[in-house]
Structure formats: C-alpha cells, structure tokens
Design a protein around this motif. Structure first.
Motif, PDB file in Angstrom:
ATOM      1  N   TRP A  44       0.826  -1.205   0.000  1.00  0.00           N
ATOM      2  CA  TRP A  44       0.000   0.000   0.000  1.00  0.00           C
ATOM      3  C   TRP A  44       0.864   1.261   0.000  1.00  0.00           C
ATOM      4  O   TRP A  44       0.549   2.238  -0.661  1.00  0.00           O
ATOM      5  CB  TRP A  44      -0.912  -0.018   1.220  1.00  0.00           C
ATOM      6  CG  TRP A  44      -2.039   0.955   1.112  1.00  0.00           C
ATOM      7  CD1 TRP A  44      -2.016   2.271   1.448  1.00  0.00           C
ATOM      8  CD2 TRP A  44      -3.344   0.700   0.596  1.00  0.00           C
ATOM      9  NE1 TRP A  44      -3.231   2.843   1.205  1.00  0.00           N
ATOM     10  CE2 TRP A  44      -4.070   1.901   0.678  1.00  0.00           C
ATOM     11  CE3 TRP A  44      -3.965  -0.428   0.099  1.00  0.00           C
ATOM     12  CZ2 TRP A  44      -5.381   2.012   0.272  1.00  0.00           C
ATOM     13  CZ3 TRP A  44      -5.279  -0.319  -0.303  1.00  0.00           C
ATOM     14  CH2 TRP A  44      -5.978   0.884  -0.218  1.00  0.00           C
ATOM     15  N   TYR A  92      -5.133  -7.452  -1.732  1.00  0.00           N
ATOM     16  CA  TYR A  92      -4.656  -6.093  -1.999  1.00  0.00           C
ATOM     17  C   TYR A  92      -5.497  -5.410  -3.084  1.00  0.00           C
ATOM     18  O   TYR A  92      -5.916  -4.261  -2.916  1.00  0.00           O
ATOM     19  CB  TYR A  92      -3.182  -6.147  -2.400  1.00  0.00           C
ATOM     20  CG  TYR A  92      -2.640  -4.826  -2.861  1.00  0.00           C
ATOM     21  CD1 TYR A  92      -2.426  -3.788  -1.968  1.00  0.00           C
ATOM     22  CD2 TYR A  92      -2.335  -4.606  -4.193  1.00  0.00           C
ATOM     23  CE1 TYR A  92      -1.934  -2.570  -2.392  1.00  0.00           C
ATOM     24  CE2 TYR A  92      -1.843  -3.396  -4.628  1.00  0.00           C
ATOM     25  CZ  TYR A  92      -1.636  -2.384  -3.716  1.00  0.00           C
ATOM     26  OH  TYR A  92      -1.152  -1.184  -4.141  1.00  0.00           O
ATOM     27  N   CYS A  93      -5.749  -6.107  -4.173  1.00  0.00           N
ATOM     28  CA  CYS A  93      -6.557  -5.529  -5.259  1.00  0.00           C
ATOM     29  C   CYS A  93      -7.963  -5.205  -4.783  1.00  0.00           C
ATOM     30  O   CYS A  93      -8.519  -4.155  -5.120  1.00  0.00           O
ATOM     31  CB  CYS A  93      -6.625  -6.496  -6.442  1.00  0.00           C
ATOM     32  SG  CYS A  93      -5.076  -6.681  -7.325  1.00  0.00           S
ATOM     33  N   ARG A 132      -7.857  -2.097  -2.560  1.00  0.00           N
ATOM     34  CA  ARG A 132      -7.695  -0.888  -3.376  1.00  0.00           C
ATOM     35  C   ARG A 132      -9.011  -0.512  -4.047  1.00  0.00           C
ATOM     36  O   ARG A 132      -9.363   0.663  -4.116  1.00  0.00           O
ATOM     37  CB  ARG A 132      -6.627  -1.086  -4.447  1.00  0.00           C
ATOM     38  CG  ARG A 132      -5.217  -1.249  -3.947  1.00  0.00           C
ATOM     39  CD  ARG A 132      -4.619  -0.017  -3.415  1.00  0.00           C
ATOM     40  NE  ARG A 132      -4.298   0.963  -4.431  1.00  0.00           N
ATOM     41  CZ  ARG A 132      -3.417   1.926  -4.252  1.00  0.00           C
ATOM     42  NH1 ARG A 132      -2.761   2.022  -3.123  1.00  0.00           N
ATOM     43  NH2 ARG A 132      -3.201   2.804  -5.195  1.00  0.00           N
ATOM     44  N   ALA A 133      -9.738  -1.508  -4.525  1.00  0.00           N
ATOM     45  CA  ALA A 133     -11.005  -1.237  -5.202  1.00  0.00           C
ATOM     46  C   ALA A 133     -12.047  -0.679  -4.239  1.00  0.00           C
ATOM     47  O   ALA A 133     -12.834   0.191  -4.597  1.00  0.00           O
ATOM     48  CB  ALA A 133     -11.523  -2.511  -5.854  1.00  0.00           C
ATOM     49  N   ARG A 178     -10.761   4.057  -9.443  1.00  0.00           N
ATOM     50  CA  ARG A 178      -9.391   3.770  -9.872  1.00  0.00           C
ATOM     51  C   ARG A 178      -9.413   2.494 -10.684  1.00  0.00           C
ATOM     52  O   ARG A 178     -10.227   1.611 -10.464  1.00  0.00           O
ATOM     53  CB  ARG A 178      -8.475   3.551  -8.671  1.00  0.00           C
ATOM     54  CG  ARG A 178      -8.392   4.687  -7.709  1.00  0.00           C
ATOM     55  CD  ARG A 178      -7.143   5.488  -7.953  1.00  0.00           C
ATOM     56  NE  ARG A 178      -7.090   6.614  -7.049  1.00  0.00           N
ATOM     57  CZ  ARG A 178      -6.064   6.871  -6.283  1.00  0.00           C
ATOM     58  NH1 ARG A 178      -5.030   6.079  -6.270  1.00  0.00           N
ATOM     59  NH2 ARG A 178      -6.086   7.924  -5.514  1.00  0.00           N
ATOM     60  N   LYS A 179      -8.503   2.403 -11.621  1.00  0.00           N
ATOM     61  CA  LYS A 179      -8.389   1.191 -12.418  1.00  0.00           C
ATOM     62  C   LYS A 179      -7.366   0.257 -11.777  1.00  0.00           C
ATOM     63  O   LYS A 179      -6.322   0.703 -11.308  1.00  0.00           O
ATOM     64  CB  LYS A 179      -7.965   1.521 -13.842  1.00  0.00           C
ATOM     65  CG  LYS A 179      -9.015   2.280 -14.592  1.00  0.00           C
ATOM     66  CD  LYS A 179      -8.575   2.566 -15.990  1.00  0.00           C
ATOM     67  CE  LYS A 179      -9.656   3.374 -16.701  1.00  0.00           C
ATOM     68  NZ  LYS A 179      -9.288   3.710 -18.053  1.00  0.00           N
ATOM     69  N   ILE A 180      -7.687  -1.017 -11.786  1.00  0.00           N
ATOM     70  CA  ILE A 180      -6.789  -2.034 -11.250  1.00  0.00           C
ATOM     71  C   ILE A 180      -6.506  -3.008 -12.374  1.00  0.00           C
ATOM     72  O   ILE A 180      -7.420  -3.612 -12.933  1.00  0.00           O
ATOM     73  CB  ILE A 180      -7.412  -2.754 -10.043  1.00  0.00           C
ATOM     74  CG1 ILE A 180      -7.674  -1.759  -8.929  1.00  0.00           C
ATOM     75  CG2 ILE A 180      -6.505  -3.876  -9.575  1.00  0.00           C
ATOM     76  CD1 ILE A 180      -8.462  -2.305  -7.780  1.00  0.00           C
ATOM     77  N   LEU A 181      -5.253  -3.155 -12.699  1.00  0.00           N
ATOM     78  CA  LEU A 181      -4.831  -4.050 -13.768  1.00  0.00           C
ATOM     79  C   LEU A 181      -4.167  -5.268 -13.150  1.00  0.00           C
ATOM     80  O   LEU A 181      -3.246  -5.130 -12.352  1.00  0.00           O
ATOM     81  CB  LEU A 181      -3.848  -3.331 -14.692  1.00  0.00           C
ATOM     82  CG  LEU A 181      -3.216  -4.161 -15.786  1.00  0.00           C
ATOM     83  CD1 LEU A 181      -4.269  -4.542 -16.816  1.00  0.00           C
ATOM     84  CD2 LEU A 181      -2.095  -3.396 -16.440  1.00  0.00           C
ATOM     85  N   ILE A 182      -4.657  -6.432 -13.499  1.00  0.00           N
ATOM     86  CA  ILE A 182      -4.061  -7.676 -13.027  1.00  0.00           C
ATOM     87  C   ILE A 182      -3.347  -8.301 -14.214  1.00  0.00           C
ATOM     88  O   ILE A 182      -3.980  -8.815 -15.128  1.00  0.00           O
ATOM     89  CB  ILE A 182      -5.129  -8.638 -12.464  1.00  0.00           C
ATOM     90  CG1 ILE A 182      -5.897  -7.972 -11.326  1.00  0.00           C
ATOM     91  CG2 ILE A 182      -4.486  -9.923 -11.992  1.00  0.00           C
ATOM     92  CD1 ILE A 182      -7.080  -8.756 -10.844  1.00  0.00           C
ATOM     93  N   SER A 240      -2.931 -14.571 -13.705  1.00  0.00           N
ATOM     94  CA  SER A 240      -3.904 -13.480 -13.576  1.00  0.00           C
ATOM     95  C   SER A 240      -5.289 -14.036 -13.282  1.00  0.00           C
ATOM     96  O   SER A 240      -6.047 -13.465 -12.493  1.00  0.00           O
ATOM     97  CB  SER A 240      -3.939 -12.656 -14.855  1.00  0.00           C
ATOM     98  OG  SER A 240      -2.666 -12.164 -15.160  1.00  0.00           O
TER      99      SER A 240
END
Length: 79
Positions: free
Chosen positions: A14, A36-37, A40-41, A47-51, A59
């Motif tokens: 973080w 964690y993802c 964050r969401a 916000r965009k989260i890219l895996i 993924s």
C-alpha cells in the motif's frame, strides 16, 4: 483473519510506489495480491486495477480469488 506477516506485506504494498513481492512457492502470493486488489477497489473508488502476470493462468488465479471473496461476503456484494 490475516497473519502478521500478511499484514506487513499489505502495508508495504500500500505504501510503496513500486513494491516487489518475492516469496517461495506456497506462501500465498496470489491470495495476498487478490486481497490487496480488493482493498484498493473498495477504499479507492474510481481507480483502475490491472491484473497482469507472466501468464494468463496467474492473472486468472488472482481474479478467481477476488470473485470468491466477493461471493462469500454479503458486505462486498452490497458494494
């Protein structure tokens, strides 16, 4: 419930701009990245989260963990 070492990892992920998570097999890296993802969401909306991983399989594992967390939590389903 999180183990103390998992809490420390989440804290570092973080706070640091470009963290690197290195651990041995079976440590739960995919699981902790899914947590964690999801955090964050929830806490930083819009916000965009890219895996992205070295392979689609990795993924997909992280994304499946996130889906399981949401399916098992009525609070997350409501969000």
């Amino acid at each position: 419930k999180l183990l103390p070492v998992q809490g420390l990892i989440l804290n570092e992920l973080w706070r640091k701009k470009f963290p690197m998570l290195i651990a041995s097999r079976g440590f739960g890296k995919s699981w902790i990245m899914a947590v964690y993802c999801l955090l964050r969401a929830v806490f930083l909306p819009n916000r965009k989260i890219l895996i992205a991983g070295a392979s689609f399989r990795q993924s997909k594992v992280i994304f499946n963990y996130i889906c399981r967390f949401i399916d098992k939590s009525p609070l997350l389903k409501g969000i």
